[in-house]
Enzyme design. Structure first.
Site, mmCIF file in Angstrom:
data_model
loop_
_atom_site.group_PDB
_atom_site.id
_atom_site.type_symbol
_atom_site.label_atom_id
_atom_site.label_comp_id
_atom_site.label_asym_id
_atom_site.label_seq_id
_atom_site.Cartn_x
_atom_site.Cartn_y
_atom_site.Cartn_z
ATOM 1 N N ASP A 60 0.791 -1.232 0.000
ATOM 2 C CA ASP A 60 0.000 0.000 0.000
ATOM 3 C C ASP A 60 0.818 1.274 0.000
ATOM 4 O O ASP A 60 0.312 2.344 0.341
ATOM 5 C CB ASP A 60 -0.906 -0.027 1.230
ATOM 6 N N HIS A 68 5.812 5.587 13.112
ATOM 7 C CA HIS A 68 6.183 6.363 11.924
ATOM 8 C C HIS A 68 5.021 6.860 11.074
ATOM 9 O O HIS A 68 5.217 7.631 10.147
ATOM 10 C CB HIS A 68 7.086 5.532 11.012
ATOM 11 N N ARG A 78 2.265 8.519 8.850
ATOM 12 C CA ARG A 78 2.046 9.917 8.469
ATOM 13 C C ARG A 78 0.920 10.568 9.261
ATOM 14 O O ARG A 78 1.038 11.710 9.704
ATOM 15 C CB ARG A 78 1.697 9.994 6.977
HETATM 16 C C1 UD1 Z 1 6.586 4.932 3.945
HETATM 17 C C2 UD1 Z 1 5.211 4.475 3.424
HETATM 18 C C3 UD1 Z 1 4.450 3.748 4.521
HETATM 19 C C4 UD1 Z 1 5.283 2.647 5.148
HETATM 20 C C5 UD1 Z 1 6.614 3.226 5.608
HETATM 21 C C6 UD1 Z 1 7.490 2.136 6.132
HETATM 22 C C7 UD1 Z 1 4.055 5.878 1.805
HETATM 23 C C8 UD1 Z 1 3.229 7.085 1.586
HETATM 24 N N1 UD1 Z 1 4.435 5.652 3.061
HETATM 25 O O1 UD1 Z 1 6.339 5.907 4.950
HETATM 26 O O2 UD1 Z 1 3.277 3.173 3.955
HETATM 27 O O3 UD1 Z 1 4.592 2.147 6.271
HETATM 28 O O4 UD1 Z 1 7.275 3.825 4.478
HETATM 29 O O5 UD1 Z 1 8.573 2.632 6.852
HETATM 30 O O6 UD1 Z 1 4.369 5.195 0.859
HETATM 31 N N2 UD1 Z 1 13.977 8.566 5.321
HETATM 32 C C9 UD1 Z 1 15.350 8.501 5.288
HETATM 33 N N3 UD1 Z 1 15.941 7.303 4.963
HETATM 34 C C10 UD1 Z 1 15.241 6.186 4.702
HETATM 35 C C11 UD1 Z 1 13.840 6.253 4.761
HETATM 36 C C12 UD1 Z 1 13.222 7.443 5.059
HETATM 37 O O7 UD1 Z 1 16.033 9.484 5.528
HETATM 38 O O8 UD1 Z 1 15.847 5.135 4.425
HETATM 39 C C13 UD1 Z 1 13.318 9.859 5.651
HETATM 40 C C14 UD1 Z 1 13.359 10.869 4.488
HETATM 41 O O9 UD1 Z 1 13.539 12.152 5.003
HETATM 42 C C15 UD1 Z 1 11.943 10.737 3.894
HETATM 43 C C16 UD1 Z 1 11.123 10.485 5.142
HETATM 44 O O10 UD1 Z 1 11.936 9.626 5.942
HETATM 45 O O11 UD1 Z 1 11.566 11.904 3.194
HETATM 46 C C17 UD1 Z 1 9.758 9.847 4.940
HETATM 47 O O12 UD1 Z 1 9.822 8.721 4.058
HETATM 48 P P1 UD1 Z 1 8.484 8.282 3.255
HETATM 49 O O13 UD1 Z 1 8.776 7.074 2.446
HETATM 50 O O14 UD1 Z 1 7.934 9.456 2.528
HETATM 51 O O15 UD1 Z 1 7.458 7.988 4.406
HETATM 52 P P2 UD1 Z 1 7.452 6.849 5.502
HETATM 53 O O16 UD1 Z 1 6.887 7.404 6.735
HETATM 54 O O17 UD1 Z 1 8.763 6.189 5.563
HETATM 55 N N1 UDP Z 2 11.925 -3.270 11.012
HETATM 56 C C1 UDP Z 2 13.305 -3.374 10.873
HETATM 57 N N2 UDP Z 2 14.104 -2.552 11.622
HETATM 58 C C2 UDP Z 2 13.595 -1.640 12.482
HETATM 59 C C3 UDP Z 2 12.182 -1.520 12.599
HETATM 60 C C4 UDP Z 2 11.369 -2.346 11.835
HETATM 61 O O1 UDP Z 2 13.805 -4.213 10.128
HETATM 62 O O2 UDP Z 2 14.372 -0.942 13.130
HETATM 63 C C5 UDP Z 2 11.069 -4.166 10.223
HETATM 64 C C6 UDP Z 2 9.992 -4.921 10.981
HETATM 65 O O3 UDP Z 2 10.472 -6.159 11.457
HETATM 66 C C7 UDP Z 2 8.905 -5.116 9.930
HETATM 67 C C8 UDP Z 2 9.057 -3.907 9.052
HETATM 68 O O4 UDP Z 2 10.354 -3.364 9.318
HETATM 69 O O5 UDP Z 2 9.166 -6.261 9.132
HETATM 70 C C9 UDP Z 2 8.000 -2.895 9.348
HETATM 71 O O6 UDP Z 2 8.334 -1.721 8.708
HETATM 72 P P1 UDP Z 2 7.675 -0.330 9.044
HETATM 73 O O7 UDP Z 2 7.153 -0.341 10.424
HETATM 74 O O8 UDP Z 2 8.679 0.699 8.658
HETATM 75 O O9 UDP Z 2 6.485 -0.248 7.972
HETATM 76 P P2 UDP Z 2 4.991 -0.804 7.932
HETATM 77 O O10 UDP Z 2 5.026 -2.263 8.188
HETATM 78 O O11 UDP Z 2 4.220 -0.017 8.929
HETATM 79 O O12 UDP Z 2 4.543 -0.487 6.543
#
Ligand code: UD1
Ligand code: UDP
Length: 373
Positions: free
Chosen positions: A96, A205, A207
């Site tokens: 998603d 995390h 949004r």
């Molecule tokens: C995204 C997904 C969410 C998922 C989450 C898992 C969307 C809209 N959101 O949200 O569904 O649950 O990933 O973690 O697709 N950033 C870094 N390094 C990284 C990753 C993120 O610096 O490796 C920072 C960046 O500043 C980035 C911000 O995190 O702009 C947000 O990342 P983004 O993918 O937009 O949103 P998530 O909250 O990670």
């Molecule tokens: N996870 C990880 N390292 C961390 C935190 C989470 O590898 O420090 C793993 C966790 O085991 C799970 C996945 O990341 O498999 C969940 O990711 P996240 O919570 O970022 O996204 P969501 O599942 O909410 O989309």
């Protein structure tokens, strides 16, 4: 030979798709192309390294504090030519995220078939989780193969009028991933710090929780930890700077919480398995902790994973400070209540989801997953 292109971009997609890529690579009638969008960077690369997956294409689009517009536009522009050049038979997307949504839209414009892994999860509130509920509903309209993890996710798709012939019950590939991660003799310096204390595992995390809801979540956790000296908390913090700002302000001064960098998935699963309880707004962690019998307080108003709630391991506690405070405290102080929540169960799969999906793509036949009674 069938050409299957996988497209993913965030940590949770990578954790659930890499085991599938490794299964597809074993199949002699399948040619796999791996494309990552780089919606995440460091957190994505951690997982690629763990599963030893090297992308053929990398859009590398992550920006600090990126908006939904940035990600959507970047993917639509970047993926178009890759699909045109590769001409895959099927593009596999997961779940998603905005990576999944924008890739699906590009496939629709190019009339390329889509396979949707982890199809049919629903809250039916497009603002919770936001934007994920919208993303996955839209993907279902245009996907040709719907790999539903559970019977319930299949029923959701059928009730929306999707073609039953396109829906396969496979189990969730995260359970496959877990078979390679959790080990009995695992250790880590942070576990030494925990010692004999009860380990509380925290992640956050979403949004829709950024801002005041997240402050309330952290304040509740802080209050309970201040009152329970037999607990220590590990919080591997998301790289989102907006999360980091709030966490530092609300939890920074507490010496019984270690806020650490994101854990490798292998470490993360081993930490979860050894936790006393977990507080999270994550999706994936709601699927993992039930296997270990670790109770989870889900700091969200809705969940698309009611299987764990029905099994008794997950409890939805929203983002109100008092509600989280009371539920967290109760779970620490009422042993009977704790025991009713800590039964190990596995409502999300049996570790063979990748094989089933590969069988469907290679031969068109498979054995559906049925949970044990
Ligand atoms: C995204 C997904 C969410 C998922 C989450 C898992 C969307 C809209 N959101 O949200 O569904 O649950 O990933 O973690 O697709 N950033 C870094 N390094 C990284 C990753 C993120 O610096 O490796 C920072 C960046 O500043 C980035 C911000 O995190 O702009 C947000 O990342 P983004 O993918 O937009 O949103 P998530 O909250 O990670
Ligand atoms: N996870 C990880 N390292 C961390 C935190 C989470 O590898 O420090 C793993 C966790 O085991 C799970 C996945 O990341 O498999 C969940 O990711 P996240 O919570 O970022 O996204 P969501 O599942 O909410 O989309």
């Amino acid at each position: 030979m069938k050409k299957i292109m996988t497209v993913f971009g965030t940590r949770p997609e990578a954790i659930k798709v890499c085991p599938l890529i490794n299964e597809l690579k074993k199949r002699k009638n399948i040619d796999v192309i791996v494309c990552v969008t780089g919606q995440h960077r460091q957190m994505l690369d951690q997982v690629l390294n763990t599963f030893n997956v090297q992308p053929d294409y990398d859009l590398n689009l992550m920006k600090n504090k990126q908006t939904l517009f940035d990600i959507t536009i970047g993917i639509l522009e970047g993926i178009k030519n890759i699909i045109k050049v590769e001409q895959p038979d099927v593009v596999l997307i997961h779940g998603d995220t905005t990576t999944a949504f924008a890739t699906a839209l590009a496939c629709f414009y190019l009339q390329t078939p889509i396979g949707h892994v982890e199809a049919g999860l629903r809250t039916y509130n497009i603002y919770s989780p936001y934007p994920e509920e919208f993303n996955r509903q839209v993907v279902s309209i245009i996907s040709s193969y719907n790999f539903a993890p559970t019977q319930l996710s299949r029923e959701n798709l059928i009730s929306e009028g999707h073609n039953p012939e396109s829906i396969y019950i496979t189990g969730n590939t995260v359970i496959d991933a877990m078979e390679h991660t959790v080990t009995a003799n695992y250790n880590h310096p942070e576990l030494d710090w925990i010692g004999d204390s009860k380990m509380i595992f925290i992640t956050a995390h979403r949004r829709e929780n950024l801002g005041e809801p997240m402050r309330h979540m952290f304040r509740a956790i802080r209050r309970v930890l201040d009152e329970h000296v037999d607990c220590k908390a590990i919080y591997p913090i998301h790289m989102n700077p907006l999360v980091r700002e709030i966490a530092t302000e609300e939890l920074g001064e507490c010496d019984r919480i270690h806020i650490i960098e994101p854990l490798d998935v292998l470490d993360c699963h081993n930490f979860e398995a050894r936790s006393y309880l977990c507080l999270t707004d994550s999706g994936g962690i709601q699927e993992e902790c039930p296997s270990y019998g670790v109770p989870v307080l889900v700091m969200r108003d809705t969940t698309e994973r009611p299987e764990g709630v029905n099994a008794g391991t997950l409890k939805l506690v929203g983002t109100d400070e008092e509600t989280i405070y009371k539920n967290f405290k109760l779970l620490l102080e009422d042993k009977d209540y704790y025991n009713t929540m800590s039964n190990a169960c596995n409502p999300y799969g049996d570790g063979k989801a990748c094989k089933r999906i590969a069988d469907i793509l290679e031969y068109g036949v498979y054995e559906p997953w049925k949970p044990e009674k």
